[in-house]
Design an enzyme around this catalytic site. Structure first.
Site, PDB file in Angstrom:
ATOM      1  N   HIS A  46       0.828  -1.200   0.000  1.00 11.11           N
ATOM      2  CA  HIS A  46       0.000   0.000   0.000  1.00 11.11           C
ATOM      3  C   HIS A  46       0.864   1.252   0.000  1.00 11.11           C
ATOM      4  CE1 HIS A  46      -2.343   3.133   2.270  1.00 11.11           C
ATOM      5  NE2 HIS A  46      -3.193   2.857   1.307  1.00 11.11           N
ATOM      6  N   GLU A  49       2.152   1.828  -3.470  1.00  9.23           N
ATOM      7  CA  GLU A  49       1.078   2.375  -4.312  1.00  9.23           C
ATOM      8  C   GLU A  49       1.008   3.887  -4.165  1.00  9.23           C
ATOM      9  OE1 GLU A  49      -3.261   3.637  -3.956  1.00  9.23           O
ATOM     10  OE2 GLU A  49      -2.973   1.729  -2.948  1.00  9.23           O
ATOM     11  N   HIS A  50       1.062   4.378  -2.939  1.00 11.40           N
ATOM     12  CA  HIS A  50       1.038   5.824  -2.694  1.00 11.40           C
ATOM     13  C   HIS A  50       2.256   6.512  -3.330  1.00 11.40           C
ATOM     14  CE1 HIS A  50      -2.024   6.781   0.638  1.00 11.40           C
ATOM     15  NE2 HIS A  50      -2.347   5.601   0.154  1.00 11.40           N
ATOM     16  N   GLU A 126      -4.434   7.737   7.602  1.00 11.52           N
ATOM     17  CA  GLU A 126      -5.345   6.756   7.013  1.00 11.52           C
ATOM     18  C   GLU A 126      -5.598   5.606   7.998  1.00 11.52           C
ATOM     19  OE1 GLU A 126      -5.874   4.431   2.709  1.00 11.52           O
ATOM     20  OE2 GLU A 126      -4.019   5.511   3.152  1.00 11.52           O
TER      21      GLU A 126
END
Length: 419
Positions: A46, A49-50, A126
């Site tokens: 993740h 991905e960012h 998040e």
């Protein structure tokens, strides 16, 4: 009709032409997610991905966004347990731009130390959001009670300590070993010319080479009989009950989908009608299927007053037993199959929905099912297949659970589940 071809480096390309539209959807799928991780690097998929949106050697983060948004398109990405996807939706005239942007992000991202430190804060927020959302928190907790120490139980976002340990060297090493063409799919759908796609795919992705090859092979985890509770000062109690389901490759999966739709998939379902409409025990209740490679789970979720928890669990178990012994009528089966067809076809008519469907299917199953294939699978669902699936799944009963809330008797709820 779709077509599939493979570049010399092993990258599979799925193409579907839709001549009646003015747009295209392009998605780069990587067979890598939180299931590929361990406790030392949980959250890295993740995080990467960012980072691919944070800037390349050709564009900064704002210029990446503007390149697509200035021509009316949309650029985004997501990470799951078994895959990561970066995608663009744009007018058909911007197909090459879309491929060039995705290629630039994949091959030229800077992963600067400054951006890495900033993104640690962003992803930290998040994670905080997940902690503040009982349903999201419940989902992560239930995964632990289902799969225990297996990597499938790891949260997609990771945890604070792990995220804060990431550095540039660690991230780039992971990209080189997991972001490889043989583990990836380029899915393109819309008003396109297949011959043009072949040339553009080679132009922007043909030079992609493997460095440290890491082909994804998934475990076959045992489904645990465990129960987890996290105390949280909120008004409602949220709980999730788990029953062994079916893996994504199982030919009976469509039969389980039909059973789920009847039992808890909508407002006409057994659970909704009995627990909400007739008994008024809860506002939200439903069941759903989570299917992965080599494993799957059938989950029942409810959000309700803590005082109603024991009564609700008793009633869910009662309705589950009734449903297992119930012979579904031909009329009910026909309606359930038509509902499933409608849900699939109405939700799969846009370039982006077809791109997502084709990309994920080719990535995970190594094939793409046509609309005729899907129709045939649904039509072939019978009373016998439903009975077989009930015996293989629902008849096992509730194995595990997770609870988020307070002011309820957790030990008593566990006992009711296990009785």
């Amino acid at each position: 009709m779709h077509s599939i071809f493979k570049l010399n480096n092993g990258l599979r390309v799925a193409v579907e032409s839709l001549q009646g539209v003015n747009s295209v959807a392009v998605g780069l799928w990587i067979k890598n997610g939180s299931r590929n991780e361990d406790m030392t690097n949980n959250g890295i998929s993740h995080f990467i991905e960012h980072m691919l949106f944070k800037g390349t050697y050709n564009r900064n983060s704002k210029e990446i966004a503007e390149a697509i948004e200035d021509v009316g398109g949309q650029l985004n990405g997501f990470t799951g347990k078994e895959s990561t996807c970066f995608y663009i939706k744009a007018l058909k005239t911007h197909l090459e731009l879309s491929l060039e942007i995705l290629s630039d992000m994949l091959f030229n991202s800077k992963f600067s130390d400054e951006d890495i430190e900033k993104e640690k804060k962003v992803i930290g927020e998040e994670i905080n959001m997940t902690e503040d959302s009982p349903e999201d928190l419940l989902s992560d907790l239930h995964c632990i009670s289902i799969w225990g120490d297996d990597s499938l139980s790891l949260p997609i976002l990771g945890e604070f300590n792990g995220i804060n340990s990431f550095n540039r060297e660690m991230l780039l090493k992971y990209v080189k070993s997991h972001y490889i063409p043989e583990n990836s799919v380029l899915s393109i759908c819309g008003n396109i010319d297949v011959k043009e796609i072949e040339k553009l795919s080679e132009k922007y992705f043909g030079h992609w080479e493997e460095v440290n090859r890491e082909i994804t092979n998934y475990s076959k985890p045992e489904i645990k009989k465990d129960h987890i509770y996290k105390k949280k000062k909120i008004e409602q109690l949220h709980f999730s009950l788990g029953i062994p389901g079916l893996p994504i490759e199982d030919p009976d999966l469509y039969s389980l989908i039909v059973l789920n739709n009847i039992f808890g998939g909508g407002t006409s379902s057994v659970l909704f009608q009995k627990l909400r409409e007739e008994m008024g025990l809860c506002y939200s209740i439903y069941s759903y299927i989570s299917s992965y490679n080599n494993t799957g789970i059938f989950s029942i979720y409810a959000g309700l007053s803590p005082k109603a928890s024991q009564k609700a669990i008793y009633k869910i178990k009662e309705e589950l037993q009734n449903f297992i012994s119930l012979n579904i009528s031909d009329d009910r089966l026909y309606k359930a199959k038509e509902q499933l067809k409608g849900s699939y076809f109405l939700g799969n008519e846009t370039p982006s929905s077809k791109m997502f469907s084709n990309g994920k299917s080719l990535l995970i199953k190594n094939k793409i099912l046509t609309e005729d294939d899907i129709m045939s699978k649904i039509d072939n669902i019978t009373a016998a297949s439903l009975s077989r699936v009930k015996n293989n799944t629902l008849k096992n009963g509730i194995y595990n659970s997770a609870f988020v809330g307070e002011k309820f008797d957790f030990e008593r709820c566990k006992k009711i589940i296990s009785e």
